[in-house]
Motif scaffolding. Structure first.
Motif, PDB file in Angstrom:
ATOM      1  N   THR A 125       0.827  -1.210   0.000  1.00 39.71           N
ATOM      2  CA  THR A 125       0.000   0.000   0.000  1.00 39.71           C
ATOM      3  C   THR A 125       0.862   1.261   0.000  1.00 39.71           C
ATOM      4  OG1 THR A 125      -0.119  -0.279   2.401  1.00 39.71           O
ATOM      5  CG2 THR A 125      -2.015  -1.021   1.122  1.00 39.71           C
ATOM      6  N   VAL A 126       2.060   1.170   0.594  1.00 37.50           N
ATOM      7  CA  VAL A 126       2.947   2.337   0.688  1.00 37.50           C
ATOM      8  C   VAL A 126       3.535   2.728  -0.665  1.00 37.50           C
ATOM      9  CG1 VAL A 126       3.512   1.950   3.105  1.00 37.50           C
ATOM     10  CG2 VAL A 126       4.883   0.839   1.331  1.00 37.50           C
ATOM     11  N   LEU A 127       3.261   1.941  -1.704  1.00 37.76           N
ATOM     12  CA  LEU A 127       3.725   2.271  -3.050  1.00 37.76           C
ATOM     13  C   LEU A 127       2.684   3.074  -3.823  1.00 37.76           C
ATOM     14  CD1 LEU A 127       5.355  -1.142  -4.073  1.00 37.76           C
ATOM     15  CD2 LEU A 127       6.331   0.753  -2.742  1.00 37.76           C
ATOM     16  N   GLY A 128       1.539   3.328  -3.198  1.00 35.10           N
ATOM     17  CA  GLY A 128       0.485   4.102  -3.839  1.00 35.10           C
ATOM     18  C   GLY A 128       0.757   5.595  -3.775  1.00 35.10           C
ATOM     19  N   THR A 129      -0.168   6.371  -4.315  1.00 37.59           N
ATOM     20  CA  THR A 129       0.039   7.816  -4.413  1.00 37.59           C
ATOM     21  C   THR A 129      -0.037   8.522  -3.060  1.00 37.59           C
ATOM     22  OG1 THR A 129      -2.312   8.105  -4.931  1.00 37.59           O
ATOM     23  CG2 THR A 129      -0.789   7.965  -6.791  1.00 37.59           C
ATOM     24  N   GLY A 130      -0.659   7.901  -2.063  1.00 41.53           N
ATOM     25  CA  GLY A 130      -0.743   8.537  -0.749  1.00 41.53           C
ATOM     26  C   GLY A 130       0.624   8.690  -0.099  1.00 41.53           C
ATOM     27  N   THR A 131       1.241   7.579   0.276  1.00 44.39           N
ATOM     28  CA  THR A 131       2.545   7.620   0.938  1.00 44.39           C
ATOM     29  C   THR A 131       3.624   8.182   0.018  1.00 44.39           C
ATOM     30  OG1 THR A 131       1.972   5.739   2.369  1.00 44.39           O
ATOM     31  CG2 THR A 131       4.316   6.214   2.064  1.00 44.39           C
ATOM     32  N   GLN A 132       3.581   7.817  -1.271  1.00 41.72           N
ATOM     33  CA  GLN A 132       4.640   8.257  -2.175  1.00 41.72           C
ATOM     34  C   GLN A 132       4.580   9.767  -2.443  1.00 41.72           C
ATOM     35  OE1 GLN A 132       7.292   6.444  -3.498  1.00 41.72           O
ATOM     36  NE2 GLN A 132       6.649   4.930  -1.966  1.00 41.72           N
ATOM     37  N   THR A 272      -4.355   1.946   2.844  1.00 43.91           N
ATOM     38  CA  THR A 272      -4.923   2.189   1.520  1.00 43.91           C
ATOM     39  C   THR A 272      -3.819   2.743   0.619  1.00 43.91           C
ATOM     40  OG1 THR A 272      -5.612   4.444   2.068  1.00 43.91           O
ATOM     41  CG2 THR A 272      -7.192   2.679   2.490  1.00 43.91           C
ATOM     42  N   PHE A 273      -4.063   2.738  -0.683  1.00 42.82           N
ATOM     43  CA  PHE A 273      -3.034   3.138  -1.636  1.00 42.82           C
ATOM     44  C   PHE A 273      -3.027   4.637  -1.935  1.00 42.82           C
ATOM     45  CE2 PHE A 273      -3.268  -1.362  -2.303  1.00 42.82           C
ATOM     46  CZ  PHE A 273      -1.990  -1.738  -2.690  1.00 42.82           C
ATOM     47  N   ASP A 274      -4.182   5.266  -1.823  1.00 44.11           N
ATOM     48  CA  ASP A 274      -4.256   6.669  -2.210  1.00 44.11           C
ATOM     49  C   ASP A 274      -4.832   7.493  -1.065  1.00 44.11           C
ATOM     50  OD1 ASP A 274      -6.872   5.792  -2.316  1.00 44.11           O
ATOM     51  OD2 ASP A 274      -6.957   5.762  -4.506  1.00 44.11           O
ATOM     52  N   GLY A 275      -5.467   8.588  -1.372  1.00 46.54           N
ATOM     53  CA  GLY A 275      -5.986   9.499  -0.358  1.00 46.54           C
ATOM     54  C   GLY A 275      -5.259  10.831  -0.417  1.00 46.54           C
ATOM     55  N   ASP A 276      -5.869  11.842   0.185  1.00 47.37           N
ATOM     56  CA  ASP A 276      -5.320  13.193   0.134  1.00 47.37           C
ATOM     57  C   ASP A 276      -4.126  13.350   1.070  1.00 47.37           C
ATOM     58  OD1 ASP A 276      -7.194  14.031  -1.690  1.00 47.37           O
ATOM     59  OD2 ASP A 276      -8.543  14.915  -0.191  1.00 47.37           O
ATOM     60  N   VAL A 277      -3.056  13.926   0.537  1.00 41.83           N
ATOM     61  CA  VAL A 277      -1.926  14.390   1.348  1.00 41.83           C
ATOM     62  C   VAL A 277      -2.116  15.888   1.544  1.00 41.83           C
ATOM     63  CG1 VAL A 277       0.575  14.653   1.484  1.00 41.83           C
ATOM     64  CG2 VAL A 277      -0.415  12.620   0.410  1.00 41.83           C
ATOM     65  N   ARG A 278      -2.101  16.349   2.798  1.00 42.34           N
ATOM     66  CA  ARG A 278      -2.352  17.755   3.097  1.00 42.34           C
ATOM     67  C   ARG A 278      -1.123  18.372   3.774  1.00 42.34           C
ATOM     68  NH1 ARG A 278      -6.494  18.153   7.024  1.00 42.34           N
ATOM     69  NH2 ARG A 278      -5.950  16.026   7.666  1.00 42.34           N
TER      70      ARG A 278
END
Length: 372
Positions: A125-132, A272-278
């Motif tokens: 999951t850490v390879l998704g757009t959220g963490t990355q 999860t893989f994505d989600g908003d980074v604020r």
């Protein structure tokens, strides 16, 4: 593009559905063999995948055309199945955690190195757009030097939804070993490796009540601590505080928050893989959402195995065994700190995995061109 990479799957429980949704029709892999303690379940799944065959675990591990074993068994069986696959000369990709004890995890990595095979491990999951995206923001200096982080996971317990939750409350289970890999893996991607830990823990009640399925209402013993918290000292000097709980109800805390000299990042749920980074910048008046700038777009479970296959010896897998072993030692050291009441220094060190460039969904789903 070459021939698809041939995969055998051991363990077809609840989590397998998510992996199959990603892998069953992916052009980079071919699922050729399936095994489960429930032979009827294995046969049923195999019938829905063209070219797949249901068989025993022993036969699957010995099958010469299986290149990688996807190990989706319960945590207590991770080491046995992974070591069996390695001894047979197979690569292994294992569901988290790598093993339930650090010595077992270390044996997996050491034997794989000797055998010349690769080990990958969830979470991916850490390879998704959220963490990355959060990592790209940190690496780009958006919040200045990172000083600290918080990671918070609070739930009332998996027995509310899982029909057979016993292993969550047996040795090798608990909120840290179950959910900690998501949060600690993300913290390593964001801030780098951990050098020492201090932990504390508690247990709210001695029994749990199953809330669904054929055993609804049955009581099971809670044999492990169900609320674990700790401080992680990162090698770069940053301090992370982690809380994992099967005893709470809810929380308003961001799943992960990173505090820097010139700003704070709120990072989405690493489960999860994505989600908003604020981001909230120094001197700012509120939070603003960052557009995705890194990671596998629309990622799903199993992409870590795809990333391993696509690496093809040109780079280390981003969801690799070295990171998983470091995560496992971080967690087991926290539990040792709880038992012994002292600060524990880690014996492993790891490089942050290579960042994932922003990779459109059609790229990673449709060709070998992804995962640069």
């Amino acid at each position: 593009m070459g021939d698809p990479h041939r995969v055998g799957i051991v363990g077809l429980g609840v989590i397998s559905r998510a992996y199959l949704d990603t892998l069953a029709n992916h052009p980079a892999v071919s699922i050729v063999a399936l095994a489960d303690l429930d032979a009827l379940r294995s046969a049923s799944v195999a019938a829905a995948i063209p070219g797949a065959e249901s068989m025993s675990v022993e036969r699957l591990l010995a099958r010469p055309d299986v290149q990688t074993v996807l190990n989706l068994t319960i945590p207590a069986a991770h080491a046995e199945i992974s070591l069996g696959a390695i001894e047979a000369g197979r690569n292994v990709y294992v569901e988290k955690p790598l093993a339930v004890t650090f010595p077992d995890g270390r044996s997996i990595i050491e034997r794989a190195l000797t055998a010349g095979v690769h080990v990958g491990c969830a979470p991916d999951t850490v390879l998704g757009t959220g963490t990355q995206t959060a990592r790209a923001a940190i690496d780009g200096g958006l919040i200045g030097r990172p000083l600290s982080a918080t990671a918070v996971m609070v739930t009332p317990g998996h027995e509310r939804w899982h029909p057979h939750p016993d292993f969550y409350y047996a040795p090798g289970g608990g909120p840290l070993l179950d959910m900690g890999p998501y949060y600690i893996s993300a913290l390593i991607h964001l801030l780098g490796p951990v050098r020492a830990v201090v932990g504390a823990a508690s247990r709210l009640r001695a029994e749990r009540v199953i809330g669904s399925g054929p055993r609804n209402g049955q009581r099971i013993p809670a044999r492990v601590d169900t609320h674990v918290t700790g401080v992680l000292e990162h090698a770069n000097g940053a301090l992370s505080t982690i809380t994992t709980s099967f005893d709470g109800v809810a929380t308003t805390a961001a799943p992960i928050e990173v505090q820097g000299e010139t700003g704070t990042l709120a990072v989405p749920d690493p489960n999860t893989f994505d989600g908003d980074v604020r981001v909230f910048p120094l001197g700012g008046t509120g939070w603003r959402v960052l557009a995705p700038r890194a990671g596998y777009v629309g990622g799903s479970r199993g992409i870590g195995l795809i990333d391993l296959v696509s690496a093809d010896g040109r780079r280390s897998p981003r969801a690799g065994g070295d990171v998983a072993l470091h995560v496992l030692e971080t967690m087991t050291s926290l539990l040792t700190s709880v038992a012994e009441g002292r600060r524990i220094e880690l014996t492993t060190a790891v490089q942050r995995p290579a960042p994932v460039p922003l990779t459109p969904v059609d790229d990673w789903k449709g060709s070998h061109a992804y995962g640069r």
